[in-house]
Design an enzyme around this catalytic site. Structure first.
Site, mmCIF file in Angstrom:
data_model
loop_
_atom_site.group_PDB
_atom_site.id
_atom_site.type_symbol
_atom_site.label_atom_id
_atom_site.label_comp_id
_atom_site.label_asym_id
_atom_site.label_seq_id
_atom_site.Cartn_x
_atom_site.Cartn_y
_atom_site.Cartn_z
ATOM 1 N N TRP A 322 58.789 44.097 9.966
ATOM 2 C CA TRP A 322 58.264 43.350 8.823
ATOM 3 C C TRP A 322 59.114 43.596 7.583
ATOM 4 O O TRP A 322 59.340 42.680 6.779
ATOM 5 C CB TRP A 322 56.821 43.783 8.544
ATOM 6 N N HIS A 323 59.621 44.813 7.421
ATOM 7 C CA HIS A 323 60.415 45.127 6.239
ATOM 8 C C HIS A 323 61.747 44.386 6.221
ATOM 9 O O HIS A 323 62.274 44.101 5.142
ATOM 10 C CB HIS A 323 60.665 46.636 6.150
ATOM 11 N N GLY A 324 62.302 44.083 7.356
ATOM 12 C CA GLY A 324 63.589 43.409 7.351
ATOM 13 C C GLY A 324 63.957 42.917 8.732
ATOM 14 O O GLY A 324 63.629 43.555 9.740
ATOM 15 N N PHE A 457 61.796 41.359 1.045
ATOM 16 C CA PHE A 457 60.941 41.483 2.228
ATOM 17 C C PHE A 457 59.835 40.448 2.211
ATOM 18 O O PHE A 457 59.059 40.371 3.136
ATOM 19 C CB PHE A 457 60.337 42.884 2.300
#
Length: 457
Positions: A322-324, A457
């Protein structure tokens, strides 16, 4: 429009407060539509092309929620959640999936190169939280204006905090400036905004000069010395904290100016004596989302130790993704999943862990895994790790002053939220914060104005 920009601080925010104040006083029924309109103006300032995406996302999800309340078909909410995730995947992960496919023999897919809409991860998760709770019977239906404001409220639409509907919807019905503590709320909101700005421009941004050149050199293939490697890694450890916690302080402060209390997102995370405690203190609203909407549905700690450890690993690996959209982010999340699993096994075995040893191990683990979060590739991360181990050239310098100042502020004292609410209302204090705000404005005008790290993000 950045929170730390003249156009926001000296134009948009004063105008928004004036419009909101007039509506609240003379036309209370207009207050929420005014806030929705202001939120869309704020969002569209970045890139007006994505305003229709945000509007369509709100309309479709609200319409599905209304349809479910009228006829609760079992497939409707799961289908809506899948649709939200599909839209997120198309914008955020299409290039990532194309790169993965290209690793297979005989496949050569072009990267679509779609522009990532700001805030799409955050407003997608807000939809998912509400729809999940609606299906479970925990959430009621809301009118379109209230739902639109829940999703698009401009202080938190781009980078959180992730707010549950139950924390904010009832606040939309209040008359915020008619409260007996209205003036105190506005004062504390201005203080939080000022503290967040100061954390960003005085502590977070200067560390970019310590961090960016070293990681860029590592990505370019240059061997990194031990001094500059530790400088970059420690610098990023505190840069991301002050950048993101500073943004959160600003978001909480701005929301207070409009009569809305948002949940805290940080609680001195670098004091944690275990990895589990770190995630209870770092990006707290995301940790809560991952726990309640991923970890527990996977089984949590209710179905045996094996399921618990597996759920921790899967939850954190997905949290990393989810962060990247990159394998380095997945690896970062997976390592945290393994670390949380190891901590669970340690506690199950009832082995002792002195506080100092726990803090040392936790801090070292968090610092070392930040390398994967910051590096653009595994090759760049490997060169940083080689530098940390002293395998690079000797004699490289170590710039420590900004890191030492940041570490002192991060480790000592209360959070900005706690400090602001402990301070008594005094005229002298107001003057001091006013002077600090002026100094921040001068600093913003003098230096490069960095975007917030979590905007990507």
């Amino acid at each position: 429009m950045l929170f730390n920009s003249f156009v926001f601080l000296l134009a948009f925010l004063p105008a928004a407060l004036a419009l909101h104040g007039l509506a609240e006083r003379y036309r209370p029924a207009w207050r929420l539509p005014v806030l929705v309109g202001l939120s869309f103006v704020f969002y569209g300032w970045w890139d007006p092309r994505f305003v229709p995406l945000l509007a369509a996302s709100i309309l479709l999800n609200w319409g599905i929620a209304r349809a479910f309340l009228k006829a609760p078909r079992p497939w409707l909410i799961p289908g809506a959640i899948a649709g939200n995730l599909l839209v997120l995947a198309l914008f955020k992960y299409l290039d990532f999936f194309a790169d993965l496919a290209d690793l297979l023999p005989g496949i050569d897919l072009a990267r679509p190169g779609w522009v990532l809409p700001l805030g799409i991860s955050f407003f997608t998760f807000h939809h998912i939280m509400y729809l999940t709770d609606l299906r479970a019977g925990r959430a009621p239906g809301f009118g379109l204006v209230k739902y639109a404001l829940y999703i698009a409220f401009f202080p938190q639409v781009l980078a959180g905090p992730l707010v549950r509907w139950s924390e904010i919807m009832h606040q939309f019905d209040e008359r915020p400036y008619a409260r007996p503590d209205a003036a105190e709320r506005v004062g504390r909101g201005l203080m939080l905004l000022t503290v967040g700005l100061a954390k960003k421009v005085f502590l977070g941004d200067p560390l970019a000069a310590y961090v960016n050149p070293v990681f860029q050199a590592a990505e370019a293939g240059r061997v990194v010395g031990a001094g500059e490697a530790w400088q970059a890694v420690l610098g990023f450890t505190f840069q991301i904290y002050f950048d993101f916690s500073g943004y959160t302080d600003m978001a909480l402060g701005i929301a207070l100016l409009f009569g809305v209390v948002l949940p805290q997102n940080f609680d001195v995370p670098y004091r944690a004596t275990s990895l589990r405690e770190f995630w209870r203190r770092w990006h707290m609203t995301l940790s809560r989302f991952l726990r309640d909407y991923l970890y527990i549905p996977m089984g949590g700690n209710r179905r045996g130790l094996g399921i618990q450890v597996g759920a921790l690993f899967a939850t954190m690996a997905l949290g990393g993704l989810w962060h990247g959209a990159g394998l380095t982010f997945v690896a970062w999340g997976a390592l945290h999943g393994l670390g949380l699993g190891a901590g669970t096994l340690w506690r199950r075995a009832r082995l002792p862990m002195p506080a100092l040893a726990g803090w040392t191990l936790t801090s070292l683990f968090v610092v070392l895994t930040w390398v994967l979060f910051r590096a653009g590739s595994f090759g760049g991360a490997l060169r940083i790790y080689e530098g940390l181990l002293g395998l690079g050239p000797t004699g490289s310098g170590f710039k420590w002053r900004a890191i030492a100042a940041a570490a002192l502020v991060a480790m000592v004292g209360p959070t900005a939220w706690t400090a602001v609410h402990r301070l008594p209302p005094r005229r002298g204090l107001a003057i001091l914060f006013g002077l600090l705000f002026v100094v921040v404005l001068l600093k913003i005008g003098d230096d490069a104005n960095y975007e917030f790290i979590y905007f990507q993000f």
